[in-house]
Design an enzyme around this catalytic site. Sequence first.
Site, PDB file in Angstrom:
ATOM      1  N   ARG A 238      -0.717  44.897  55.826  1.00  0.00           N
ATOM      2  CA  ARG A 238      -0.828  46.085  55.002  1.00  0.00           C
ATOM      3  C   ARG A 238       0.563  46.668  54.792  1.00  0.00           C
ATOM      4  O   ARG A 238       1.341  46.784  55.745  1.00  0.00           O
ATOM      5  CB  ARG A 238      -1.728  47.139  55.665  1.00  0.00           C
ATOM      6  CG  ARG A 238      -3.224  46.828  55.623  1.00  0.00           C
ATOM      7  CD  ARG A 238      -3.762  46.906  54.188  1.00  0.00           C
ATOM      8  NE  ARG A 238      -5.194  46.643  54.091  1.00  0.00           N
ATOM      9  CZ  ARG A 238      -5.733  45.444  53.869  1.00  0.00           C
ATOM     10  NH1 ARG A 238      -4.969  44.373  53.721  1.00  0.00           N
ATOM     11  NH2 ARG A 238      -7.040  45.306  53.779  1.00  0.00           N
ATOM     12  N   ASP A 262       3.435  40.172  51.286  1.00  0.00           N
ATOM     13  CA  ASP A 262       2.275  40.030  50.398  1.00  0.00           C
ATOM     14  C   ASP A 262       1.696  41.403  50.116  1.00  0.00           C
ATOM     15  O   ASP A 262       0.654  41.526  49.479  1.00  0.00           O
ATOM     16  CB  ASP A 262       1.212  39.133  51.065  1.00  0.00           C
ATOM     17  CG  ASP A 262       0.074  38.779  50.097  1.00  0.00           C
ATOM     18  OD1 ASP A 262       0.377  38.355  48.967  1.00  0.00           O
ATOM     19  OD2 ASP A 262      -1.103  38.949  50.478  1.00  0.00           O
ATOM     20  N   GLU A 267       1.310  49.616  46.787  1.00  0.00           N
ATOM     21  CA  GLU A 267       0.821  48.538  45.932  1.00  0.00           C
ATOM     22  C   GLU A 267      -0.445  48.848  45.150  1.00  0.00           C
ATOM     23  O   GLU A 267      -0.761  48.139  44.186  1.00  0.00           O
ATOM     24  CB  GLU A 267       0.558  47.290  46.783  1.00  0.00           C
ATOM     25  CG  GLU A 267      -0.641  47.466  47.702  1.00  0.00           C
ATOM     26  CD  GLU A 267      -0.935  46.213  48.515  1.00  0.00           C
ATOM     27  OE1 GLU A 267      -0.004  45.678  49.111  1.00  0.00           O
ATOM     28  OE2 GLU A 267      -2.100  45.815  48.532  1.00  0.00           O
ATOM     29  N   HIS A 298      -0.418  40.603  46.988  1.00  0.00           N
ATOM     30  CA  HIS A 298      -1.598  40.693  47.872  1.00  0.00           C
ATOM     31  C   HIS A 298      -2.557  39.528  47.572  1.00  0.00           C
ATOM     32  O   HIS A 298      -3.775  39.711  47.485  1.00  0.00           O
ATOM     33  CB  HIS A 298      -2.316  42.032  47.717  1.00  0.00           C
ATOM     34  CG  HIS A 298      -3.028  42.461  48.971  1.00  0.00           C
ATOM     35  ND1 HIS A 298      -2.897  43.717  49.520  1.00  0.00           N
ATOM     36  CD2 HIS A 298      -3.869  41.787  49.802  1.00  0.00           C
ATOM     37  CE1 HIS A 298      -3.637  43.797  50.616  1.00  0.00           C
ATOM     38  NE2 HIS A 298      -4.237  42.634  50.808  1.00  0.00           N
TER      39      HIS A 298
END
Length: 334
Positions: A238, A262, A267, A298
């Site tokens: 996260r 990622d 985001e 992600h």
Amino acid sequence: MKIIMYNVRQDTEGRFVREWAKETGNEVKVVHEPLSADNVNLMKGCDGLDILQTMPIGDEAVYKQIADMGIRQITCRMVGINMIDLAACKKYNLKVTHVPVYSPRAIAEMGVAHAMYLLRRIGEYRYEMDHNADFSWPANLMSNEIFNLTVGLIGLGNIGSATAQIYKALGAKVIAFDPSYNPADEPFVTYVDSADEVIKNADILSLHVPLLPSTKGMIGAEQLKMMKNSAYLINMSRGGLVDTEALIQALKNHEIAGAGLDTLADETTYFGKKVTPADVPADYKELAAMPNVTITPHSAFFTETAVRNMVRIGLNDVVTIVNGGRSRNEVFLG
Ligand code: COI
């Protein structure tokens, strides 16, 4: 049984959702958008609820509306439940399940892919070739081999454990900190006593903890300074675990060698979506311009196995819970 399923992509609907519905004889009402105050009413007349949330559902009133429509559970077909207000679920008697094991390997492999790309300096070679027509072997790009290195994991749940197994198979030394001990991980890791010990000793530092008030910003300026200058930070978990501004500064000051991400703290407005260039935030642009940083939107979860399992395990849990059964994927609401 009639189940409403939010945030379903067309390809997922056409394949895995329809396949499951046909197989089990249940009806699935598909909504392409995530659950929000705007579309909560669509679940009227449904027995069960299945969501995938990368942004909050809404305030407490939405949870009340869900309960008022006779829904008794929320199945979140993903690992992370940080977008769900668990206190509101408890208040309105909504059982919560998630899908912690749809494919730990999917996430683990993506983290290792980022790490290997960074370790072998591929982005930096690309930069030199593309921008400077430099096809040489600069001394500063001499890299290391994974079997000489220590991989440090913070968090040794399903994904951390899968990550440990891959790095171990590649010959790395794997150390890990997790407050809970799992003997099944002994063959792959050496447990250490603190997150700081992992941070200080890792050549590749990989994060595998959920986003909680206690883990938010756990990698900030102080921790980045504690890392080896030659180390890489990998975050497939996260974005909120890492202080993005501190990371940018640490990269600029060469306090760490690079980062594989990622996920980013801000985001929710753009990862998983197509946006206009004006909507791409400045911190993303700054990080993405660095040849020693890799970013994916992600998408570590986005494999055939993972998506199929998220759908099937989630929908099976809806049926189980609505029928009064228990699932090992229930979230403890206190
Ligand atoms: C999770 O499963 O928690 C994820 O982060 C992937 C999700 C965006 C589908």
